[in-house]
Design an enzyme around this catalytic site. Structure first.
Site, short mmCIF file in Angstrom:
data_model
loop_
_atom_site.label_atom_id
_atom_site.label_comp_id
_atom_site.label_asym_id
_atom_site.label_seq_id
_atom_site.Cartn_x
_atom_site.Cartn_y
_atom_site.Cartn_z
N HIS A 198 0.83 -1.20 0.00
CA HIS A 198 0.00 0.00 0.00
C HIS A 198 0.87 1.25 0.00
CE1 HIS A 198 -3.87 -2.02 1.60
NE2 HIS A 198 -3.81 -2.00 0.29
N GLU A 440 1.14 -10.02 -27.73
CA GLU A 440 2.04 -10.10 -26.57
C GLU A 440 2.64 -11.49 -26.40
OE1 GLU A 440 -0.16 -8.98 -23.02
OE2 GLU A 440 -1.97 -9.94 -23.71
N ASN A 463 5.00 -5.73 -22.17
CA ASN A 463 5.38 -6.32 -20.87
C ASN A 463 5.43 -7.84 -20.99
OD1 ASN A 463 5.03 -3.70 -20.10
ND2 ASN A 463 3.08 -4.02 -19.09
N ASP A 464 4.38 -8.40 -21.59
CA ASP A 464 4.37 -9.85 -21.75
C ASP A 464 5.21 -10.29 -22.94
OD1 ASP A 464 2.90 -11.08 -19.66
OD2 ASP A 464 1.11 -10.07 -20.40
N CYS A 511 0.93 -0.72 -25.78
CA CYS A 511 0.30 -0.34 -24.51
C CYS A 511 1.05 -0.90 -23.30
CB CYS A 511 -1.17 -0.78 -24.48
SG CYS A 511 -1.38 -2.56 -24.56
C1 PEP Z 1 1.47 -6.01 -21.52
O1 PEP Z 1 1.62 -7.22 -21.34
O2 PEP Z 1 2.32 -5.28 -22.04
C2 PEP Z 1 0.22 -5.35 -21.11
C3 PEP Z 1 -0.03 -4.12 -21.44
O3 PEP Z 1 -0.65 -6.05 -20.36
P1 PEP Z 1 -0.44 -6.40 -18.80
O4 PEP Z 1 0.71 -5.57 -18.31
O5 PEP Z 1 -1.73 -6.08 -18.16
O6 PEP Z 1 -0.14 -7.85 -18.85
MG MG Z 2 -0.06 -8.49 -20.91
#
Ligand code: PEP
Ligand code: MG
Length: 580
Positions: A198, A440, A463-464, A511
């Site tokens: 938190h 992704e 990210n993935d 994204c």
């Molecule tokens: C990603 O994987 O880049 C993504 C935007 O989704 P999340 O971070 O929610 O897995």
């Molecule tokens: Mg993702």
């Protein structure tokens, strides 16, 4: 920790960027002051009353804080206060300590501390990191009760001072943080806490530099000592030398100036020097984030992570609850695009402790669209809610974790089924609602043109994509140093996807976190990216890069970078190109 005479530095996890220079204000740690003493039988009743009074006092304090919250404090603050009130009302904290007092004839502080230790031990055994970290909430509530029992002043004893004050605490409770906010602290640093604690969440929403997990900051730093907090690097410098202080004063001034300068471009259109418009959208987790989106100047929502509506709940939110949340965002954005992602539960995002996956590799398991396709009723409910909300704004549907066209086709069938059910009931929705897919998984990136053919738009979840391309668990600290967005294989997959979209005239966004990293903006533009979606706090710094971009030059730079197969060559080149 490194030390040179009285000046030394401590390293932790930086959870909110920026630089603060100021005097350390040590927050007392009441738990350390608790001693054990025995009471004669005739005083037990009074001790129980003293305990009850303390619980009541803390309850009133928390209620006063809750009702004094102004509208513009982050929504999670009042949620935290509610959590603390609930914990306080729970028998395990409000009743069990009294049994301990009666049975062991001990003082109230000792009794509640014993009980707290027991509860914390139970939390320790929980595997889910988010839930395990809730043990800090228990400790924070108990600390409040103990402070009252010990007769400590309950408000933060802050004197108005000229110089900035930096809070140094073992841990900081959300309730304390609210009071701290009113006193305009420059930064806070704590011994404990992880990235999802938190404290970390609050620090980010309060927008002040902060570092957690410093381990012994409270022991090593003295009240009133001069300290520098570098939230970006996660470093605290105690008693800095004149030279270091001067350097940081300069950096701090630059940071403040940059933030002010950035605000000036809030309403400026994101257009490159040679006239190409770039869409800068924001990522959100729920309707409460829309204010931040508007304040950032973002011109749409590129990723609404709907799974947060499902998390920490025993029951799935029903169609109506989902519809209301999606509609609220669509309406608040007044016709600007709102890209809503279908449920991405699984892996590190589980709904509740009962649903924790026991498969060996949850990131490779039944998550996101795979989970939705295996639970068509859940998917149907969400698709109906999304379609209904599409009548109230400019909603687009985004499907996560696609790896094969079969999954996409099944999703389309389910979408058609949801549309049919609404038509039958004469419920209005956007018949032409756009359907996009997250790229992704490397398999989807390699095959991006096939996905682009069957979808209206693509959105790259870097990210993935990085995690799956490099086989690096994005949540594992031990391999965090290997997680690199500039890895040539990652860049190649991004480039394949952008080109596939361009060839078929389908828009492609990024994204993932890469979209919000201003150091990568020019590279991505050079690679052909025209749409970025990021945390609202990054929009202006990315826009600044856009305004200084020349597409022709960046395209040729990007080609050079993509021709390299060696990460060590790519990194300096990206840094060099950013200067142009
Ligand atoms: C990603 O994987 O880049 C993504 C935007 O989704 P999340 O971070 O929610 O897995
Ligand atoms: Mg993702």
């Amino acid at each position: 920790m490194s030390s040179a005479q009285s000046s030394f530095s401590i390293h932790g996890i930086g959870v909110s960027s920026g630089i603060a220079i100021g005097q350390a204000h040590l927050v007392s740690n009441a738990l350390l002051e608790v001693v054990h003493y025995q009471l004669p039988p005739h005083l037990i009743k009074d001790e129980v009353t003293r305990f009850d009074d303390a619980i009541l006092t803390v309850k009133k304090d928390l209620e006063v804080i809750r009702s004094s919250l102004s509208k513009n404090v982050p929504a999670e603050l009042s949620a935290f206060i509610n959590t603390h009130l609930m914990m306080l009302a729970d028998k395990s904290l409000s009743e069990v300590p009294k049994d301990i007092i009666r049975k062991e004839h001990c003082n109230a502080e000792w009794a509640i501390k014993q009980q707290m230790d027991d509860i914390v031990e139970q939390f320790e055994a929980i595997e889910d990191e988010y839930l395990r970290e809730r043990q800090h909430d228990v400790v924070q509530v108990v600390e409040r009760v103990i402070k009252v029992l010990l007769g400590h002043p309950r408000q933060a004893p802050v004197k108005q001072q000229e110089s900035a004050i930096i809070l140094v605490a073992h841990d900081i409770s959300p309730a304390d943080a609210i009071q701290f906010k009113q006193h305009h602290f420059a930064a806070f640093i704590t011994d404990v806490g992880g990235a999802t604690s938190h404290t970390a969440i609050l620090a980010r929403s309060l927008n002040i530099p902060s570092i957690v997990a410093l381990q012994r900051a409270r022991d090593l730093i003295n009240d009133g000592e001069l300290i520098i907090v570098d939230g970006s690097l996660g470093v605290v410098i105690v008693n800095p030398s004149k030279e270091i202080l001067a350097e940081y004063e300069l950096r701090q001034n630059q940071w403040v100036l940059e933030q002010q300068k950035l605000k000036r471009i809030k309403s400026t259109k994101a257009v490159t020097m040679d006239g190409t418009a770039i869409d800068l959208y924001a990522n959100i987790e729920g309707p409460e984030d829309v204010d931040a989106v508007k304040a950032s100047g973002a011109t749409g929502i590129g990723l609404y992570r709907t799974e947060f509506l499902f998390m920490n709940k025993r029951e799935m939110p029903d169609e109506e609850e989902q519809f209301q949340a999606y509609k609220q965002v669509a309406e608040a954005m007044h016709g600007l695009p709102v890209t809503i992602r279908t449920l991405d539960l699984g892996a590190d995002k589980q709904m509740n402790p009962d649903s924790v996956s026991d498969c060996a590799n949850p990131a490779l398991g039944l998550r996101a669209v795979r989970l939705c396709l295996s639970e068509p009723q859940i998917f149907h409910t969400q698709l109906r809610a999304l379609l209904r909300a599409s009548h109230y704004g400019n909603i687009k549907i985004l499907v996560p974790m696609l790896s094969s066209l079969g999954e996409l086709r099944q999703t389309k069938l389910l979408l058609e089924r949801a549309k049919l059910s609404l038509r039958k009931q004469n419920v209005p929705f956007d018949e032409n609602i756009a359907l996009g897919g997250m790229i992704e998984v490397p398999a989807a990136a390699i095959n991006a043109d096939a996905f682009a053919k069957e979808l209206d738009f693509l959105s790259i979840g870097t990210n993935d994509l990085i995690q799956y391309t490099l086989a690096i668990d994005r949540t594992d600290d031990a391999v965090a140093h290997l997680y690199n967005p500039l890895h040539p294989s990652v860049l190649k997959l991004i480039s394949i996807t952008i080109k596939a979209g361009a060839k078929l005239g389908k828009s492609v966004a990024v994204c993932g976190e890469m979209a919000g990293d201003a150091k990568l903006t020019k590279l991505l533009i050079g690679m052909g990216l025209r749409q970025f979606s990021m945390h609202p706090s990054n929009v202006l710094s990315v826009k600044q890069q856009v305004l200084h971009s020349q597409i022709a030059k960046l395209s040729s730079n990007a080609r050079k970078i993509l021709s390299h197969t060696d990460l060590e060559k790519i990194e300096p080149l990206v840094a060099k190109f950013n200067l142009h």
